[in-house]
Design an enzyme around this catalytic site. Sequence first.
Site, mmCIF file in Angstrom:
data_model
loop_
_atom_site.group_PDB
_atom_site.id
_atom_site.type_symbol
_atom_site.label_atom_id
_atom_site.label_comp_id
_atom_site.label_asym_id
_atom_site.label_seq_id
_atom_site.Cartn_x
_atom_site.Cartn_y
_atom_site.Cartn_z
ATOM 1 N N GLY A 210 0.924 -1.121 0.015
ATOM 2 C CA GLY A 210 -0.011 0.040 -0.039
ATOM 3 C C GLY A 210 0.866 1.230 0.218
ATOM 4 O O GLY A 210 1.989 1.225 -0.276
ATOM 5 N N ASN A 211 0.284 2.472 0.220
ATOM 6 C CA ASN A 211 0.920 3.685 0.433
ATOM 7 C C ASN A 211 0.225 4.448 1.681
ATOM 8 O O ASN A 211 -0.627 4.063 2.202
ATOM 9 C CB ASN A 211 1.011 4.343 -0.926
ATOM 10 C CG ASN A 211 -0.427 4.792 -1.266
ATOM 11 O OD1 ASN A 211 -1.056 5.526 -0.653
ATOM 12 N ND2 ASN A 211 -0.993 3.740 -2.417
ATOM 13 N N ARG A 212 0.951 5.568 1.558
ATOM 14 C CA ARG A 212 0.814 6.393 2.783
ATOM 15 C C ARG A 212 -0.412 7.458 2.740
ATOM 16 O O ARG A 212 -0.805 8.188 3.661
ATOM 17 C CB ARG A 212 1.883 7.085 3.136
ATOM 18 C CG ARG A 212 3.113 6.461 3.554
ATOM 19 C CD ARG A 212 4.209 7.329 3.957
ATOM 20 N NE ARG A 212 5.418 6.618 4.500
ATOM 21 C CZ ARG A 212 5.954 6.059 5.513
ATOM 22 N NH1 ARG A 212 5.040 6.173 6.360
ATOM 23 N NH2 ARG A 212 7.058 5.264 5.722
#
Length: 412
Positions: A210-212
Amino acid sequence: MRIVLGVAGGIAAYKACHVVRELRERGHAVRVVPTRAALEFVGAATWEALSGQPVATGVFTRVDEVEHVRIGQDADLVVIAPATADLLARVRAGIADDLLTATVLTTTAPVVVAPAMHTEMWFNAATVDNVAALRARGVTVIEPASGRLTGADSGPGRLPEPGDIVAAALAVHAEHARAGGDASGALAGRTVLVSAGGTREPLDPVRFLGNRSSGKQGVALAAAAAQAGAQVRLVAANVSADILAGLPAGVDVEHVETTAELEAACRAAQPTADVVIMCAAVSDYRPAEVAAHKMKKSRDAGMRLELVQNPDILRGLVDSRTPGQLIVGFAAETGSPDAGIEELARAKLLRKGCDLLVLNDVSAGQAFGTETNTVVLFHRDGDSVTEVARASGTKAEVSRDVIAGLVSVLSR
Ligand code: C5P
């Protein structure tokens, strides 16, 4: 946007027909409010045919709909072209004895006035005083052009060309929206699709890549678009319920997890959207295979993951854009040793082919999950890229500025 075009009784009223036409060609709804004297020059049938809306001059028509108040309240912009010396005096005095002056007295929208009269009237101390008073109150009074007047005489007092009036009026509206962060009503009747959050690509039933991205900026943009009057559809990729709680009622939310789901949701909503804002942080890669069971730690040193590339959703949307649709991309950049972030953003805008790009400086952990943001909005026209706006502040403030910038591009 909803524009009121006031027309006062001067020979230049015929030029206002072109103002109506030009505004309508740009997609604006135009309600013409002539004075009784204006109808001596151009009849109601012409205004009704050009605007597609009814025409009245007095405060006693459609009384049940309280038109003398509603027209001004509903307006996003009021333009008066031509404005005679008499009309300037009446507006300055706050008189409201016909539909046009009542509308001007009621509206909170920016008012742009294009005077046209004989030179002597323009330079008369009464008119000079009236113009100064109106300007001091925030009304934009466009300088008349100089040239041929009604008779053989010529000098200052000529109505500027319709195209110049339209450009000046739309610029005033855009500036007003940008300065006040107030694009209220500017997106009425438009549908805006916003993607927010960050995609997750499952590795197995418990893990993902995923990402932030928290989704705060995208949700704030959806809220700002709704506040500007748009019908908003938000495609939310893994956005938490407390962040979504910031949305105003009426925003239609679709939840997705993966890039493939985000793409399908955006593709399905694209055909009816006037504006598409791709704010979501999309994973460029996904695991080639998703394990059916939780992956176990092996005894040796490491693990290799095979990734395959995801489609670029934004590119796909650009390729299937509908006529007149405005597509906005985001660029979260940290800069590189070879290029500054603005250079990278400009190049990305040209490469992706969208109309606008919001540059987000994410170096040193800025932007992700925080309450504030700093962005630059760029616009592409063919091969040229120009800066539309710079904004810094809470994500809600930045969103209002981005929507105002977008509105200014839509009204060009
Ligand atoms: O190329 P980059 O990921 O920096 O571009 C960012 C923009 O492209 C954002 O608007 C993002 O939503 C969009 N994007 C996309 N599909 C991808 C990657 C990014 O739509 N696979």
